[in-house]
Motif scaffolding. Structure first.
Motif, PDB file in Angstrom:
ATOM      1  N   MET A 277       4.299 -11.650   0.872  1.00  0.00           N
ATOM      2  CA  MET A 277       3.474 -11.156   2.197  1.00  0.00           C
ATOM      3  C   MET A 277       3.814  -9.280   1.654  1.00  0.00           C
ATOM      4  SD  MET A 277       2.085 -12.719   5.294  1.00  0.00           S
ATOM      5  CE  MET A 277       3.418 -12.628   6.747  1.00  0.00           C
ATOM      6  N   LEU A 278       4.611  -8.763   2.043  1.00  0.00           N
ATOM      7  CA  LEU A 278       4.821  -7.361   1.552  1.00  0.00           C
ATOM      8  C   LEU A 278       4.155  -7.017  -0.109  1.00  0.00           C
ATOM      9  CD1 LEU A 278       8.848  -6.427   2.564  1.00  0.00           C
ATOM     10  CD2 LEU A 278       6.667  -5.981   3.686  1.00  0.00           C
ATOM     11  N   ILE A 279       4.133  -7.443  -0.850  1.00  0.00           N
ATOM     12  CA  ILE A 279       3.296  -7.410  -1.538  1.00  0.00           C
ATOM     13  C   ILE A 279       1.585  -7.515  -1.634  1.00  0.00           C
ATOM     14  CG2 ILE A 279       3.036  -8.379  -4.650  1.00  0.00           C
ATOM     15  CD1 ILE A 279       5.845  -9.407  -4.728  1.00  0.00           C
ATOM     16  N   THR A 280       1.404  -9.142  -0.567  1.00  0.00           N
ATOM     17  CA  THR A 280       0.354  -9.017  -0.921  1.00  0.00           C
ATOM     18  C   THR A 280      -0.390  -8.399  -0.189  1.00  0.00           C
ATOM     19  OG1 THR A 280       0.280 -11.538  -0.713  1.00  0.00           O
ATOM     20  CG2 THR A 280      -1.571 -10.965  -0.285  1.00  0.00           C
ATOM     21  N   MET A 281       0.529  -7.622   1.218  1.00  0.00           N
ATOM     22  CA  MET A 281      -0.317  -6.338   1.726  1.00  0.00           C
ATOM     23  C   MET A 281       0.076  -5.397   0.543  1.00  0.00           C
ATOM     24  SD  MET A 281       0.957  -7.279   5.610  1.00  0.00           S
ATOM     25  CE  MET A 281       2.177  -5.586   5.590  1.00  0.00           C
ATOM     26  N   ALA A 282       1.504  -4.882  -0.225  1.00  0.00           N
ATOM     27  CA  ALA A 282       0.840  -4.001  -1.102  1.00  0.00           C
ATOM     28  C   ALA A 282      -0.808  -3.870  -1.715  1.00  0.00           C
ATOM     29  CB  ALA A 282       1.711  -3.759  -1.780  1.00  0.00           C
ATOM     30  N   MET A 283      -1.137  -5.328  -2.204  1.00  0.00           N
ATOM     31  CA  MET A 283      -1.854  -5.058  -2.903  1.00  0.00           C
ATOM     32  C   MET A 283      -3.607  -4.477  -2.664  1.00  0.00           C
ATOM     33  SD  MET A 283      -3.438  -8.483  -5.267  1.00  0.00           S
ATOM     34  CE  MET A 283      -4.304  -9.211  -3.993  1.00  0.00           C
ATOM     35  N   PHE A 284      -3.413  -5.213  -0.654  1.00  0.00           N
ATOM     36  CA  PHE A 284      -4.704  -5.057   0.310  1.00  0.00           C
ATOM     37  C   PHE A 284      -5.219  -3.692   0.567  1.00  0.00           C
ATOM     38  CE2 PHE A 284      -4.949 -10.069   1.398  1.00  0.00           C
ATOM     39  CZ  PHE A 284      -5.310  -9.907   0.521  1.00  0.00           C
ATOM     40  N   THR A 285      -3.476  -3.352   0.288  1.00  0.00           N
ATOM     41  CA  THR A 285      -3.728  -1.439   0.418  1.00  0.00           C
ATOM     42  C   THR A 285      -4.426  -0.698  -0.537  1.00  0.00           C
ATOM     43  OG1 THR A 285      -1.195  -1.720   1.727  1.00  0.00           O
ATOM     44  CG2 THR A 285      -2.251  -0.165   1.452  1.00  0.00           C
ATOM     45  N   TYR A 286      -3.595  -1.332  -1.358  1.00  0.00           N
ATOM     46  CA  TYR A 286      -3.961  -0.844  -2.786  1.00  0.00           C
ATOM     47  C   TYR A 286      -5.697  -0.443  -3.203  1.00  0.00           C
ATOM     48  CZ  TYR A 286      -4.728   1.094  -7.905  1.00  0.00           C
ATOM     49  OH  TYR A 286      -5.937   1.317  -8.783  1.00  0.00           O
ATOM     50  N   THR A 287      -6.215  -2.065  -2.873  1.00  0.00           N
ATOM     51  CA  THR A 287      -7.603  -2.351  -2.921  1.00  0.00           C
ATOM     52  C   THR A 287      -8.320  -1.511  -2.085  1.00  0.00           C
ATOM     53  OG1 THR A 287      -6.656  -4.174  -2.271  1.00  0.00           O
ATOM     54  CG2 THR A 287      -8.828  -4.286  -3.779  1.00  0.00           C
ATOM     55  N   LYS A 288      -7.588  -1.107  -0.692  1.00  0.00           N
ATOM     56  CA  LYS A 288      -8.385  -0.248   0.610  1.00  0.00           C
ATOM     57  C   LYS A 288      -8.790   0.856   0.350  1.00  0.00           C
ATOM     58  CE  LYS A 288      -9.000  -2.505   4.667  1.00  0.00           C
ATOM     59  NZ  LYS A 288      -8.225  -3.903   5.195  1.00  0.00           N
ATOM     60  N   ILE A 289      -7.858   1.469  -0.404  1.00  0.00           N
ATOM     61  CA  ILE A 289      -7.432   2.777  -0.957  1.00  0.00           C
ATOM     62  C   ILE A 289      -7.961   3.042  -1.755  1.00  0.00           C
ATOM     63  CG2 ILE A 289      -5.825   4.863  -1.820  1.00  0.00           C
ATOM     64  CD1 ILE A 289      -3.901   2.897  -1.242  1.00  0.00           C
ATOM     65  N   GLN A 290      -8.539   1.606  -2.883  1.00  0.00           N
ATOM     66  CA  GLN A 290      -9.988   2.268  -3.775  1.00  0.00           C
ATOM     67  C   GLN A 290     -10.832   2.597  -3.361  1.00  0.00           C
ATOM     68  OE1 GLN A 290      -9.971   2.601  -7.373  1.00  0.00           O
ATOM     69  NE2 GLN A 290      -7.477   2.857  -7.227  1.00  0.00           N
ATOM     70  N   GLU A 291     -11.410   0.862  -2.157  1.00  0.00           N
ATOM     71  CA  GLU A 291     -12.492   1.192  -2.674  1.00  0.00           C
ATOM     72  C   GLU A 291     -12.871   2.392  -0.959  1.00  0.00           C
ATOM     73  OE1 GLU A 291     -13.015  -2.035   0.674  1.00  0.00           O
ATOM     74  OE2 GLU A 291     -12.886  -3.466  -1.490  1.00  0.00           O
ATOM     75  N   ARG A 292     -11.790   3.025  -0.301  1.00  0.00           N
ATOM     76  CA  ARG A 292     -12.266   4.301   0.753  1.00  0.00           C
ATOM     77  C   ARG A 292     -12.767   5.234  -0.665  1.00  0.00           C
ATOM     78  NH1 ARG A 292      -8.023   4.156   5.084  1.00  0.00           N
ATOM     79  NH2 ARG A 292      -8.731   2.031   5.116  1.00  0.00           N
ATOM     80  N   ARG A 293     -11.724   5.368  -1.398  1.00  0.00           N
ATOM     81  CA  ARG A 293     -11.902   6.793  -1.940  1.00  0.00           C
ATOM     82  C   ARG A 293     -13.586   6.498  -2.887  1.00  0.00           C
ATOM     83  NH1 ARG A 293      -8.004   6.956  -6.983  1.00  0.00           N
ATOM     84  NH2 ARG A 293      -6.433   7.283  -5.171  1.00  0.00           N
ATOM     85  N   THR A 294     -13.958   5.209  -3.121  1.00  0.00           N
ATOM     86  CA  THR A 294     -15.130   5.464  -4.479  1.00  0.00           C
ATOM     87  C   THR A 294     -16.207   5.990  -2.670  1.00  0.00           C
ATOM     88  OG1 THR A 294     -14.459   2.992  -4.791  1.00  0.00           O
ATOM     89  CG2 THR A 294     -16.371   3.674  -5.012  1.00  0.00           C
ATOM     90  N   ALA A 295     -16.024   5.575  -2.122  1.00  0.00           N
ATOM     91  CA  ALA A 295     -16.911   5.273  -0.678  1.00  0.00           C
ATOM     92  C   ALA A 295     -17.252   7.108  -0.672  1.00  0.00           C
ATOM     93  CB  ALA A 295     -16.383   4.244  -0.074  1.00  0.00           C
ATOM     94  N   ALA A 296     -16.128   8.045  -0.131  1.00  0.00           N
ATOM     95  CA  ALA A 296     -16.058   8.757  -0.462  1.00  0.00           C
ATOM     96  C   ALA A 296     -16.727   9.942  -0.965  1.00  0.00           C
ATOM     97  CB  ALA A 296     -14.808   9.672   0.331  1.00  0.00           C
ATOM     98  N   GLN A 297     -16.014   9.292  -2.361  1.00  0.00           N
ATOM     99  CA  GLN A 297     -17.301   9.965  -4.004  1.00  0.00           C
ATOM    100  C   GLN A 297     -18.832   9.725  -3.970  1.00  0.00           C
ATOM    101  OE1 GLN A 297     -15.322   8.347  -7.332  1.00  0.00           O
ATOM    102  NE2 GLN A 297     -13.479  10.011  -7.389  1.00  0.00           N
ATOM    103  N   ARG A 298     -19.472   8.780  -2.981  1.00  0.00           N
ATOM    104  CA  ARG A 298     -20.448   8.322  -2.511  1.00  0.00           C
ATOM    105  C   ARG A 298     -21.283   8.762  -1.906  1.00  0.00           C
ATOM    106  NH1 ARG A 298     -20.907   2.575  -2.011  1.00  0.00           N
ATOM    107  NH2 ARG A 298     -19.814   2.433  -4.177  1.00  0.00           N
ATOM    108  N   ALA A 299     -20.124   9.016  -1.101  1.00  0.00           N
ATOM    109  CA  ALA A 299     -20.885  10.201   0.209  1.00  0.00           C
ATOM    110  C   ALA A 299     -20.607  11.853  -0.293  1.00  0.00           C
ATOM    111  CB  ALA A 299     -19.469  10.224   1.373  1.00  0.00           C
ATOM    112  N   ALA A 300     -19.986  12.236  -0.638  1.00  0.00           N
ATOM    113  CA  ALA A 300     -20.058  13.326  -1.056  1.00  0.00           C
ATOM    114  C   ALA A 300     -21.305  13.621  -2.549  1.00  0.00           C
ATOM    115  CB  ALA A 300     -19.100  13.133  -1.946  1.00  0.00           C
ATOM    116  N   SER A 301     -21.939  12.488  -3.574  1.00  0.00           N
ATOM    117  CA  SER A 301     -22.791  12.834  -4.544  1.00  0.00           C
ATOM    118  C   SER A 301     -23.800  12.875  -3.737  1.00  0.00           C
ATOM    119  CB  SER A 301     -22.148  11.381  -5.387  1.00  0.00           C
ATOM    120  OG  SER A 301     -22.872  10.203  -4.751  1.00  0.00           O
ATOM    121  N   GLU A 302     -24.013  11.974  -2.404  1.00  0.00           N
ATOM    122  CA  GLU A 302     -25.161  12.433  -2.000  1.00  0.00           C
ATOM    123  C   GLU A 302     -25.131  13.751  -1.289  1.00  0.00           C
ATOM    124  OE1 GLU A 302     -25.115   8.547   0.279  1.00  0.00           O
ATOM    125  OE2 GLU A 302     -25.971   7.651  -1.780  1.00  0.00           O
TER     126      GLU A 302
END
Lengths: 304, 361
Positions: A277-302
């Motif tokens: 579960m710890l590893i899975t959570m690490a994976m989810f956290t990582y994907t979430k961070i990625q998504e958030r970063r992409t969203a922030a970049q998209r917002a910045a570019s707009e």
């Protein structure tokens, strides 16, 4: 009931069968296992007759040499196979990411091992590792070398199960890496060539960094899977010789069936579950961070 | 800065021949625009020059040095891509300095160069950002900056403005024109947009199906196109082509067709007479801007179907017999839709083409 209200409940109605099956087939057994891990429970008793021992099973495990040994084997097995598979899989993908004749056939061949049932893989390798009639030792003998105790020596047995697992699961990393490579922006690679990067430099500075998100998720998936590996090792060595290849899932199964300590087995399972579960959570956290970063970049570019 | 010569360069992809033997010269310090419809081989020509594609035959020379076997890095070129091709995982400063860092230049020099270029392109405040955080126009600027930081002898542009919106494109076009003046470099610019070609090019090379149709200054190509393709491709709105035939009356040559009968200007008449093949049927080419309301002695009766208001100019879609003719007028000349008027044709701008070879007479 008004139509609007009925509409609001419709999705839940459709979800209900799946939720029911999940509850019965997943949540109930897990709850059962968690409960059992607090019991001193022999298979000849019903669960109601078992004695409540609180956290004793969990605590005792930390002084159980065999459990610790098995945990160590699992951790080193996982670390070794994931590292080797990542290097081989990514390397192969980098090599085969090109237009050559017959590449489609080659790619299919490469991912074949992944499609074979683990039990079959285990049997296959057991025959190949056979001390006298196995192909490895026969070949060694015909070349004038000493035969190798593939499965009967502790260190060799560990290496043997690692080889079998690497053989089966490298393709998994290979196909995901290949997909990552092929979805890479071609023009960025061309720009790097114009900028004067050699093939190695393009791989190192452009390809690998761009593949990284896929590689991290792939590695985590493999990590989760290799913690749970059972069949191949069960067929190849059954954990032996000694405890040299006894990974956690084997230890759990033996504790339950051979040593007849259901509560202890349940506690071990829970430790494994927590780890995963710890590893899975690490994976989810990582994907979430990625998504958030992409969203922030998209917002910045707009905004820009 | 080398003089670049394409000597019978060929390129095939499998059985598809994209470039038949191509001869082309880029003079030192020249801004050359390769223009043509999509699939005409202009991008392939550029990519071959960059070293991203190999040649199937022929040789490219930088001055006298054959370079067709060299890797892109050995050619001393910088390139701006259509989709910008920035490295997504590096920030802008790292993007711009990648080539210099690969070249193991001292850090202080790299920083100085990046800052200098960023300053001129007005992207200094973006240096810490990632490409994904920039707008299209800013990315375009960074791509330009990355090329400039290289200080290469030759700059290649592969449709760099086509992903931008119209307003930004016009702005970047102006900046490119300024850059062209400021930099003494070889520049080769590929576009399918004839406006970009006309405004930017010192020399324009018009290509079609891998064959150079004509090359020369924008004015030369506009005023003296060699064939129907060039006449139709350059200039907006596009040239009117009408079928007609030559007649001779009282020793003067005229061109006639459904709904029109125009005299030929003396030079054109002389060129027609010089031909020995007794050509009668021709294609008449008239630029929309060659038709006006002032009488010129060569009148056309045109019925206006549609009037497209474009601000200071209006484009009339008119009919002459059964053929459609575009007319470009000042917007102040209000023309009623449906009205039939007599328009004057500027005869010195009238073009005649051989319908078989499509070459201009």
């Amino acid at each position: 009931m008004t139509t609007a209200r009925a509409n609001r409940f419709t999705p839940y109605l459709f979800l209900a069968p799946a939720a029911l099956i999940l509850a019965v087939a997943l949540m109930y057994p897990i709850g059962y296992m968690v409960y059992a891990s607090f019991l001193d429970w022999n298979p000849s008793q019903t669960i109601g007759e078992a004695e409540w021992v609180g956290l004793r099973n969990y605590v005792n495990l930390w002084s159980d040499a065999a459990f610790l040994e098995s945990l160590g084997v699992t951790l080193s097995f996982t670390a070794v196979v994931v590292v080797i598979e990542m290097i081989l899989g990514v390397g192969l993908a980098l090599l085969l990411d090109r237009e050559l004749r017959g590449m489609a056939v080659l790619r299919t061949l490469f991912i074949l091992p992944m499609m074979i049932a683990p039990i079959v893989v285990g049997l296959m390798w057991r025959y190949m590792y056979h001390p006298t009639v196995g192909i490895f030792n026969r070949t060694l003998k015909s070349l004038g070398f000493e035969p190798i105790p593939w499965l009967s020596d502790g260190s060799w047995a560990f290496a043997s199960v690692v080889i079998a697992d690497v053989w089966q699961w490298t393709p998994f990393i290979f196909i995901l890496s290949l997909a990552a490579l092929q979805s890479m922006p071609r023009s960025a690679l061309e720009a790097a060539r114009i900028d004067g990067a050699t093939g190695w430099q393009i791989t190192l500075f452009i390809k690998l960094p761009l593949m990284m998100p896929v590689l991290i998720v792939t590695a985590l998936l493999r990590l989760i899977d290799s913690f749970k590996v059972l069949e191949v090792i069960l067929v190849l060595t059954n954990g032996g010789p000694g405890l040299s290849t006894e990974i956690m899932s084997l230890r759990i199964s033996r504790t339950a069936s051979e040593f007849r300590e259901l509560g202890v087995a349940a506690a071990m399972s829970n430790y494994l579950l927590i780890l995963l579960m710890l590893i899975t959570m690490a994976m989810f956290t990582y994907t979430k961070i990625q998504e958030r970063r992409t969203a922030a970049q998209r917002a910045a570019s707009e905004e820009a | 800065m080398p003089r670049i010569v394409f000597d019978k360069v060929e390129k095939s992809f499998g059985s598809v021949n994209v470039l038949p033997p191509l001869d082309l010269t880029f003079e030192t310090g020249e801004f050359t625009v390769l223009v043509g419809p999509s699939g005409c081989g202009k991008s392939t020509t550029l990519r071959i020059l960059a070293g991203l594609e190999t040649v199937s035959g022929g040789e490219i020379y930088f001055d006298d040095r054959p370079i067709s076997k060299l890797e892109p890095k050995q050619r001393d070129i910088a390139m701006v891509f259509q989709d910008y091709a920035l490295y997504p995982h590096m920030n802008i400063a790292q993007n711009m300095s990648f080539a210099l860092r690969l070249g193991k230049r001292p850090k202080s020099e790299i920083t100085a160069k990046v800052n200098e270029v960023a300053e001129t392109l007005n992207i200094r405040h973006l240096l810490d950002r990632k490409p994904a955080e920039l707008s299209g126009g800013q990315r375009q600027r960074v791509a330009m900056g990355r090329a400039l930081t290289r200080d290469a002898s030759t700059f290649l542009f592969d449709e760099p403005l086509s992903n931008l919106d119209a307003k930004l494109r016009a702005k970047m076009r102006t900046e490119l024109a300024e850059m062209r003046e400021a930099l003494d470099k070889n520049m080769v610019y590929v576009t399918h947009d004839q406006v970009e070609a006309m405004t930017l090019g010192e020399r324009i090379v018009v290509m079609k199906d891998g064959v150079v149709q004509q090359q020369g200054s924008p004015e030369e190509l506009f005023k003296r196109p060699v064939n129907m393709f060039v006449a139709g491709f350059l200039g907006s709105p596009t040239t009117n082509f009408i079928a007609g035939h030559l007649t001779e009356a009282d020793g003067a040559l005229r061109v006639q067709g459904t709904g029109f009968d125009l005299p030929l200007a003396p030079e054109l008449a002389a060129r027609v007479r010089d031909r020995s093949d007794g050509l009668r049927d021709v294609v008449v080419g008239i630029r929309p801007s060659s038709i006006g309301l002032e009488p010129t002695g060569a009148q056309l009766e045109l019925t206006t179907k549609v009037s497209e208001y474009l601000g200071s100019q209006s484009v009339l879609v008119t009919h002459c017999g059964d053929q459609e003719i575009l007319v470009e007028l000042e917007s102040s000349d209000r023309i009623q839709t449906g009205s039939t008027l007599s328009y004057g044709v500027n005869l010195s701008e009238l073009m005649l083409f051989d319908p078989k070879t499509e070459q201009r007479i």
